[in-house]
Scaffold this active site. Structure first.
Site, mmCIF file in Angstrom:
data_model
loop_
_atom_site.group_PDB
_atom_site.id
_atom_site.type_symbol
_atom_site.label_atom_id
_atom_site.label_comp_id
_atom_site.label_asym_id
_atom_site.label_seq_id
_atom_site.Cartn_x
_atom_site.Cartn_y
_atom_site.Cartn_z
ATOM 1 N N CYS A 142 139.543 -58.129 101.500
ATOM 2 C CA CYS A 142 138.614 -57.354 100.677
ATOM 3 C C CYS A 142 138.094 -56.111 101.413
ATOM 4 O O CYS A 142 138.875 -55.225 101.722
ATOM 5 C CB CYS A 142 137.477 -58.238 100.176
ATOM 6 N N SER A 192 136.778 -59.225 93.255
ATOM 7 C CA SER A 192 135.340 -58.996 93.085
ATOM 8 C C SER A 192 134.966 -57.785 93.930
ATOM 9 O O SER A 192 134.518 -57.919 95.064
ATOM 10 C CB SER A 192 134.552 -60.238 93.520
ATOM 11 N N HIS A 235 140.433 -62.056 96.777
ATOM 12 C CA HIS A 235 139.816 -63.205 97.459
ATOM 13 C C HIS A 235 140.555 -64.490 97.106
ATOM 14 O O HIS A 235 140.056 -65.323 96.338
ATOM 15 C CB HIS A 235 138.345 -63.342 97.054
ATOM 16 N N GLU A 237 140.776 -66.909 98.878
ATOM 17 C CA GLU A 237 140.044 -68.020 99.485
ATOM 18 C C GLU A 237 138.893 -68.530 98.624
ATOM 19 O O GLU A 237 138.283 -69.571 98.940
ATOM 20 C CB GLU A 237 139.495 -67.601 100.860
#
Length: 305
Positions: A142, A192, A235, A237
């Protein structure tokens, strides 16, 4: 093989409840196989949540990993207890004398700021430069992906009118790469973010290869130096409820955040999320560990170049 983690790390108990095999340092001392040494520079505000998310994915490998956490000397987290930071994190100045098989650098809540205005930008640049000579393969996530692309390759970031928020289908562009072994042609990735990097800028640098992207969310994974660097703009994760927590935190407080796309059952937040990215997330991290960390690192870790 289990993960080798610091004694009493909160993620240990959380992951054991999910039937994930982890090993604290006390038990690990009885193992004679050299574990792969992974260092995580965790810049996210909720440290324990990010630790657990990453460890959950790293655990899905037959290799034994020793996980260490790095912190910045020039920044004091506001959302994590000081005791936790003192017990489980070490300053870059302490860890920089060692060589590492793999490194993960997370996102950070400074995305809309110019890189040079970030208070710890100088230390971040020093860590990025250090990683090139002390780490076999580094995974930038990110904001860290944008920061790494900017620092090493002068790739700018651009503000978005609306937050890129939700789960978006990604297309593998170089399917034969080991990082995509076992992948489908299309896979889901949570995003995001309020800024983006653009394919046209990346394409002008022959040292960079866009290896996955989306028609809607844009560039998602960039590879450099034959896999010694991966830049992931999303993301993978994230836990199932992370986007939901972000949405409920921001709703009514920001005018550039809409309901996350392709996330809730029937696009209704009351129905909860549908998890569509977990299998490929596990594959991605396992492939990174196996093909770009384990198979590329020398047995004598001091010989990493």
């Amino acid at each position: 093989m289990p993960l080798r983690l610091p004694d009493k790390l909160p993620a240990i108990d959380l992951l054991k409840k999910e039937n994930i095999f982890v090993m604290d340092e006390s038990r690990a001392h009885n193992q004679e196989i050299r574990p792969l040494k992974i260092v995580i520079l965790n810049l996210m505000p909720l440290k324990i949540t990010t630790e657990t998310d990453l460890i959950r994915l790293l655990s899905n490998t037959p290799l034994q990993l020793e996980i260490n956490f790095m912190k910045l000397r020039s920044h004091t987290p506001k959302n994590t207890p000081v005791e936790h930071m003192m017990m489980f994190y070490k300053d870059f100045d302490i860890l920089k004398e060692q060589k590492w098989d793999g490194m993960i650098v997370t996102g950070a809540p400074v995305e809309t700021m110019p890189f040079e205005d970030v208070a710890y930008w100088g230390e971040i640049k020093a860590i990025f430069d250090w990683a090139r000579t002390h780490v076999t393969s580094t995974l930038y996530i990110c904001w860290a992906a944008q920061a790494g692309l900017y620092h090493f390759y002068d790739i700018p970031k651009y503000p978005l009118q609306k937050k890129m928020f939700g789960i978006f289908p990604q297309h593998t562009l170089v399917a034969a790469l080991p990082i995509f072994r076992g992948f489908d042609d299309v896979f889901a990735m949570p995003h995001s973010r309020h800024t983006e990097v653009r394919r046209d800028d990346i394409a002008r640098d022959s040292r960079l290869t866009v290896i996955a992207e989306s028609e809607e969310s844009g560039v998602s994974i960039v590879m450099a130096r034959n896999g010694r660097e991966f830049f992931v703009t999303g993301h993978m994760e994230y836990a199932p409820d992370t986007l939901d927590k972000e949405y409920r935190r921001d709703i009514g407080k920001r005018d550039d955040v809409e309901m996350p796309k392709n996330y809730y059952q029937n696009d209704n937040p009351d129905n909860g999320p549908v998890v569509t990215w977990r299998a490929h997330a596990n594959l991605f991290f396992s492939n990174w560990i196996n093909y770009y960390v384990y198979q590329e690192t020398p047995y004598d870790i001091s010989k990493i170049e």
